[in-house]
Scaffold this active site. Structure first.
Site, PDB file in Angstrom:
ATOM      1  CB  ILE A  96      29.858  29.559 -17.757  1.00  0.00           C
ATOM      2  CG1 ILE A  96      28.604  28.686 -17.602  1.00  0.00           C
ATOM      3  CG2 ILE A  96      30.947  29.127 -16.788  1.00  0.00           C
ATOM      4  CD1 ILE A  96      28.793  27.243 -18.008  1.00  0.00           C
ATOM      5  CG  HIS A 136      20.179  28.173  -9.609  1.00  0.00           C
ATOM      6  ND1 HIS A 136      20.552  28.092 -10.941  1.00  0.00           N
ATOM      7  CD2 HIS A 136      19.653  26.963  -9.299  1.00  0.00           C
ATOM      8  CE1 HIS A 136      20.279  26.892 -11.398  1.00  0.00           C
ATOM      9  NE2 HIS A 136      19.729  26.183 -10.428  1.00  0.00           N
ATOM     10  CG  ASP A 173      32.491  28.298  -6.318  1.00  0.00           C
ATOM     11  OD1 ASP A 173      31.865  28.050  -7.378  1.00  0.00           O
ATOM     12  OD2 ASP A 173      32.584  27.482  -5.389  1.00  0.00           O
TER      13      ASP A 173
HETATM   14  C1  GRF Z   1      15.820  33.797 -12.876  1.00  0.00           C
HETATM   15  O1  GRF Z   1      14.846  32.803 -12.682  1.00  0.00           O
HETATM   16  C2  GRF Z   1      17.118  33.421 -12.224  1.00  0.00           C
HETATM   17  O2  GRF Z   1      16.972  32.571 -11.146  1.00  0.00           O
HETATM   18  C3  GRF Z   1      17.847  32.694 -13.324  1.00  0.00           C
HETATM   19  O3  GRF Z   1      17.488  33.365 -14.490  1.00  0.00           O
HETATM   20  C4  GRF Z   1      16.199  33.951 -14.348  1.00  0.00           C
HETATM   21  C5  GRF Z   1      16.321  35.381 -14.751  1.00  0.00           C
HETATM   22  O4  GRF Z   1      15.095  36.040 -14.773  1.00  0.00           O
HETATM   23  N1  GRF Z   1      19.263  32.676 -13.049  1.00  0.00           N
HETATM   24  P1  GRF Z   1      15.021  37.605 -14.981  1.00  0.00           P
HETATM   25  O5  GRF Z   1      15.830  37.963 -16.222  1.00  0.00           O
HETATM   26  O6  GRF Z   1      15.545  38.288 -13.753  1.00  0.00           O
HETATM   27  O7  GRF Z   1      13.553  37.881 -15.179  1.00  0.00           O
END
Ligand code: GRF
Length: 205
Positions: free
Chosen positions: A91, A106, A138
Site C-alpha cells: 500500500i 485489480h 487515490d
Molecule cells: C493481478 O491479478 C492484478 O490484478 C493484481 O495482482 C496480480 C498481479 O499479477 N493486482 P502479475 O504479477 O501481473 O502476473
C-alpha cells in the site's frame, strides 16, 4: 501532456508488465520497473530487455516511511508521466500516489472485493460474475476513479486459482488498452467519472 514515460511497479510474476511490454508502442515508453521484492520475476522480465530496474525492499529500511521515500526517489529519478501498479502488493501513501498519475489493475469488479485476495473472496461469496477493474489510484486502497471494467463469469467448481487465471487473460488485454488510451490523451476525468474516448478514425482505412 500525454504520458511519454511510464514507470511500472511490480511485486510478483509481472505477467501484466509483460502484457505492456508486448505492445511496441507501450514498451518504448516504459523507462523503469521497480519492485518491493528483489526476487520478483517482473524485474527479470524488464532487465532481460534492457529496461532499468530497481528493488527497494521494506526489510532494508528502518520503517515504512523511509522505505516509501526510497521507492519514491527511484521513481522520481525516472521522471515518469504515469506510474502503473501491475501487481504491486504494497500500500502506498496518499503523498506517493498524488505525486504522479497512477493506475492499478485489480482482479474484481470494484467496489466489490477490494484487497489482496479478490478472486478467493469472489469464489467464497458465491458471486456469479467477477472481473477486472483498471482504476486511477487515490489515497484509499482499490478506491480511485474507475477507468475500465470487464466482467468474467465465475463458473461452477471455480477455485480462486482457476478464476484468477481467466481474470488474468482479461487483465492482459484491458490494462494495455487503458495505458494506451492514457498515453494517447484519450482519457478524461471528472471527479469519479472517467471517460475513455475512442481513437480518431484512421482516414486511410
Ligand atoms: C493481478 O491479478 C492484478 O490484478 C493484481 O495482482 C496480480 C498481479 O499479477 N493486482 P502479475 O504479477 O501481473 O502476473
Amino acid at each position: 501532456m500525454n504520458p511519454a514515460r511510464i514507470v511500472v511497479l511490480v511485486s510478483g510474476s509481472g505477467s501484466n508488465l509483460q502484457a505492456l511490454l508486448d505492445q511496441p508502442d507501450l514498451r518504448e515508453r516504459v523507462v523503469a520497473v521497480a519492485s518491493d521484492n528483489p526476487d520478483a520475476t517482473g524485474l527479470a522480465r524488464a532487465a532481460d530487455i534492457g529496461i532499468a530496474t530497481a528493488a527497494v525492499a521494506l526489510r532494508d529500511h528502518a520503517d515504512r516511511a523511509t522505505w516509501e521515500a526510497a521507492l519514491a526517489d527511484v521513481v522520481a529519478d525516472a521522471a515518469p508521466d504515469l506510474v502503473v501498479l501491475a501487481g504491486f502488493m504494497k500500500i502506498l501513501s496518499g503523498a506517493f500516489v498524488s505525486r504522479w498519475p497512477t493506475v492499478n489493475v485489480h482482479p474484481s469488479l470494484l467496489p466489490a472485493f477490494a484487497g489482496a485476495h479478490a478472486p478467493a473472496d469472489a469464489v467464497a461469496w458465491g458471486v456469479k460474475l467477477s472481473g477486472v477493474t483498471v482504476h486511477y489510484v487515490d489515497e484509499q486502497v482499490d478506491h480511485g476513479p474507475i477507468i475500465a471494467q470487464e466482467a468474467v463469469a465465475v463458473l461452477p467448481g471455480d477455485t480462486a486459482e482457476s478464476l484468477h487465471a481467466r481474470i488474468q487473460t482479461v487483465e492482459h488485454r484491458l490494462l494495455p488498452a487503458v495505458v494506451r488510451a492514457i498515453c494517447e490523451g484519450r482519457v478524461t476525468v471528472d471527479g469519479r467519472h472517467v471517460t475513455v474516448h475512442d481513437p480518431p478514425e484512421d482516414p486511410s482505412a
